[in-house]
Design a protein around this motif. Structure first.
Motif, mmCIF file in Angstrom:
data_model
loop_
_atom_site.group_PDB
_atom_site.id
_atom_site.type_symbol
_atom_site.label_atom_id
_atom_site.label_comp_id
_atom_site.label_asym_id
_atom_site.label_seq_id
_atom_site.Cartn_x
_atom_site.Cartn_y
_atom_site.Cartn_z
ATOM 1 N N VAL A 65 0.921 -1.421 0.433
ATOM 2 C CA VAL A 65 -0.103 0.087 0.236
ATOM 3 C C VAL A 65 0.979 1.436 -0.378
ATOM 4 C CG1 VAL A 65 -0.395 -0.429 2.805
ATOM 5 C CG2 VAL A 65 -2.169 1.262 1.217
ATOM 6 N N ASP A 66 0.347 2.105 -1.065
ATOM 7 C CA ASP A 66 1.260 3.601 -0.794
ATOM 8 C C ASP A 66 0.330 4.631 0.074
ATOM 9 O OD1 ASP A 66 1.750 6.357 -0.958
ATOM 10 O OD2 ASP A 66 1.987 6.094 -3.024
ATOM 11 N N VAL A 67 0.183 4.408 1.401
ATOM 12 C CA VAL A 67 -0.539 5.041 2.639
ATOM 13 C C VAL A 67 -0.549 6.722 1.874
ATOM 14 C CG1 VAL A 67 0.322 3.660 4.282
ATOM 15 C CG2 VAL A 67 1.734 5.981 3.663
ATOM 16 N N SER A 68 -0.107 7.433 0.942
ATOM 17 C CA SER A 68 -0.257 8.752 0.739
ATOM 18 C C SER A 68 -1.545 9.128 -0.671
ATOM 19 C CB SER A 68 0.595 9.338 -0.107
ATOM 20 O OG SER A 68 1.524 8.723 -1.481
ATOM 21 N N ASP A 69 -1.902 7.753 -0.742
ATOM 22 C CA ASP A 69 -2.557 7.660 -2.143
ATOM 23 C C ASP A 69 -3.892 7.267 -1.863
ATOM 24 O OD1 ASP A 69 -4.380 6.943 -3.983
ATOM 25 O OD2 ASP A 69 -2.626 5.390 -5.240
ATOM 26 N N PRO A 70 -5.249 7.750 -1.197
ATOM 27 C CA PRO A 70 -6.176 7.113 -0.838
ATOM 28 C C PRO A 70 -7.230 6.030 -1.130
ATOM 29 C CG PRO A 70 -7.177 9.696 -1.894
ATOM 30 C CD PRO A 70 -5.331 8.897 -1.836
ATOM 31 N N GLU A 71 -6.933 6.243 -2.643
ATOM 32 C CA GLU A 71 -7.319 5.030 -3.220
ATOM 33 C C GLU A 71 -7.134 3.622 -3.001
ATOM 34 O OE1 GLU A 71 -7.791 4.952 -7.217
ATOM 35 O OE2 GLU A 71 -9.192 6.746 -6.943
ATOM 36 N N SER A 72 -5.385 3.781 -2.746
ATOM 37 C CA SER A 72 -4.260 2.277 -2.465
ATOM 38 C C SER A 72 -4.546 1.775 -0.445
ATOM 39 C CB SER A 72 -3.304 2.969 -2.556
ATOM 40 O OG SER A 72 -2.086 1.666 -2.063
ATOM 41 N N VAL A 73 -5.268 2.859 0.266
ATOM 42 C CA VAL A 73 -5.037 3.025 1.423
ATOM 43 C C VAL A 73 -6.576 2.498 1.565
ATOM 44 C CG1 VAL A 73 -6.109 4.089 3.232
ATOM 45 C CG2 VAL A 73 -3.849 4.599 2.243
ATOM 46 N N ALA A 74 -8.286 2.447 0.511
ATOM 47 C CA ALA A 74 -9.370 2.159 0.642
ATOM 48 C C ALA A 74 -9.346 0.837 0.486
ATOM 49 C CB ALA A 74 -10.380 2.815 0.286
ATOM 50 N N HIS A 75 -8.357 -0.132 -0.941
ATOM 51 C CA HIS A 75 -8.154 -1.173 -0.770
ATOM 52 C C HIS A 75 -7.832 -1.786 0.200
ATOM 53 C CE1 HIS A 75 -7.629 -4.603 -3.606
ATOM 54 N NE2 HIS A 75 -6.479 -4.605 -3.219
ATOM 55 N N GLN B 269 -9.085 -5.267 2.257
ATOM 56 C CA GLN B 269 -8.459 -6.217 2.838
ATOM 57 C C GLN B 269 -8.531 -6.517 3.434
ATOM 58 O OE1 GLN B 269 -4.872 -5.607 -0.671
ATOM 59 N NE2 GLN B 269 -4.941 -7.848 -0.717
ATOM 60 N N THR B 270 -7.395 -6.106 4.323
ATOM 61 C CA THR B 270 -7.813 -6.116 6.009
ATOM 62 C C THR B 270 -8.615 -6.724 6.270
ATOM 63 O OG1 THR B 270 -6.172 -4.658 6.341
ATOM 64 C CG2 THR B 270 -6.722 -4.897 7.908
ATOM 65 N N ALA B 271 -9.977 -6.382 6.516
ATOM 66 C CA ALA B 271 -11.351 -6.361 6.980
ATOM 67 C C ALA B 271 -11.590 -7.682 6.330
ATOM 68 C CB ALA B 271 -12.416 -5.320 6.217
ATOM 69 N N GLU B 272 -11.104 -8.251 5.295
ATOM 70 C CA GLU B 272 -11.447 -9.678 4.452
ATOM 71 C C GLU B 272 -11.311 -10.368 5.066
ATOM 72 O OE1 GLU B 272 -11.493 -9.170 0.163
ATOM 73 O OE2 GLU B 272 -13.275 -7.839 0.473
ATOM 74 N N MET B 273 -10.072 -10.355 4.912
ATOM 75 C CA MET B 273 -8.795 -11.375 5.392
ATOM 76 C C MET B 273 -8.766 -11.744 7.409
ATOM 77 S SD MET B 273 -8.139 -12.587 2.630
ATOM 78 C CE MET B 273 -6.324 -13.667 3.066
ATOM 79 N N LEU B 274 -8.647 -10.596 7.800
ATOM 80 C CA LEU B 274 -8.908 -10.340 9.384
ATOM 81 C C LEU B 274 -10.103 -10.358 10.562
ATOM 82 C CD1 LEU B 274 -5.115 -8.464 9.772
ATOM 83 C CD2 LEU B 274 -5.048 -11.444 9.244
ATOM 84 N N GLY B 275 -11.425 -9.664 9.464
ATOM 85 C CA GLY B 275 -12.129 -9.150 10.177
ATOM 86 C C GLY B 275 -12.315 -7.971 10.525
ATOM 87 N N GLU B 276 -13.810 -7.378 10.402
ATOM 88 C CA GLU B 276 -13.401 -6.085 10.554
ATOM 89 C C GLU B 276 -13.328 -5.553 11.409
ATOM 90 O OE1 GLU B 276 -18.004 -6.057 9.565
ATOM 91 O OE2 GLU B 276 -18.006 -6.564 7.228
ATOM 92 N N ASN B 277 -13.416 -5.623 12.682
ATOM 93 C CA ASN B 277 -13.020 -5.423 14.002
ATOM 94 C C ASN B 277 -12.093 -4.811 14.470
ATOM 95 O OD1 ASN B 277 -15.713 -6.187 14.508
ATOM 96 N ND2 ASN B 277 -15.319 -7.835 15.496
ATOM 97 N N ILE B 278 -11.307 -3.859 13.421
ATOM 98 C CA ILE B 278 -9.775 -3.205 13.386
ATOM 99 C C ILE B 278 -9.762 -2.960 13.900
ATOM 100 C CG2 ILE B 278 -8.104 -1.865 12.370
ATOM 101 C CD1 ILE B 278 -9.925 -3.131 10.032
#
Length: 232
Positions: free
Chosen positions: A52-62, A66-75
């Protein structure tokens, strides 16, 4: 407070402080998503690397999806560690370098925090840790751009903690002094050395803040090397 079973995002996770934070959180039973441009050598069933490129809002949203799908939504943990610095006098600073520092060090915090806060509010809990720098409290000659970004991180962090405390969300800003990492690789005036702090010790301060009692809010946490320039 136990961190077992919680879900964390750590930016800038490929090396240095970020890598050590990931390692220590995994030992605490945390599911960790490491967000960075390059991977590290961690192989753990509770670890997920996302480019991910944290300076890119689309990269962060993607990356968040992915994180929510793989590790769960309760981040409920976010460590904003990604950042870099370029030294140089104001009249010699290249605008592209200046802008890139603000894009990563400042705008990156906005994009990542903006992604996680809604779910944290829903959960009525969460902890966002912003890794600033001693340069975020004290001006540094030859580092106007970097110091400017880190002063911005200070102001952002203080406003965030006041906004979010009523939602059960903690915001902590950590100000490390010099740390023996690759940060200084491209800075001719300073060479990383053993008199600087170890990244694992800064990481342990992050974990300590995350483990505090639910009603205990560490707002500012400053750490420095004991003897940065010892006499022989």
């Amino acid at each position: 407070m136990s961190l077992e079973g919680r879900v964390a995002i750590v930016t800038g996770a490929s090396k240095g402080i970020g890598l050590e934070i990931v390692k220590q959180l995994l030992t605490k039973g945390v599911k960790v998503a490491g967000w960075s441009r390059t991977d590290n050598d961690i192989t753990d069933p509770n670890y997920l690397f996302i480019s991910v490129d944290v300076s890119d809002p689309e990269s962060v949203a993607h990356a968040y999806r992915q994180t929510a799908e793989m590790l769960g939504e309760n981040i409920d943990i976010l460590v904003n560690n990604a950042g870099f610095g370029i030294a140089g006098p104001m009249d010699e600073m290249v605008f592209e370098d200046w802008k890139r520092m603000f894009d990563v060090n400042v705008h990156g915090i906005f994009f990542t925090s903006n992604a996680v806060i809604p779910k944290m509010k829903e959960l009525d809990r969460g902890h966002i840790i912003n890794i600033s720098s001693i340069a975020g409290r004290n001006p540094v000659k030859g580092f106007a751009g970097y110091a400017g970004t880190k002063h911005a991180v200070t102001g952002i962090s203080h406003s965030m903690f006041m906004e979010l405390r009523d939602f059960g969300i903690k915001v902590t800003c950590i100000y490390p002094g010099s740390v023996n990492t690759n940060f200084f690789d491209d800075i001719d005036a300073v060479t990383a050395n053993e008199n600087m702090m170890r990244p694992e010790d800064v990481a342990s301060s992050v974990v300590h803040c995350l483990e505090t009692h639910p009603n205990y809010l560490p707002v500012d946490f400053e750490v420095r090397p004991l003897r940065p320039n010892p006499t022989k």
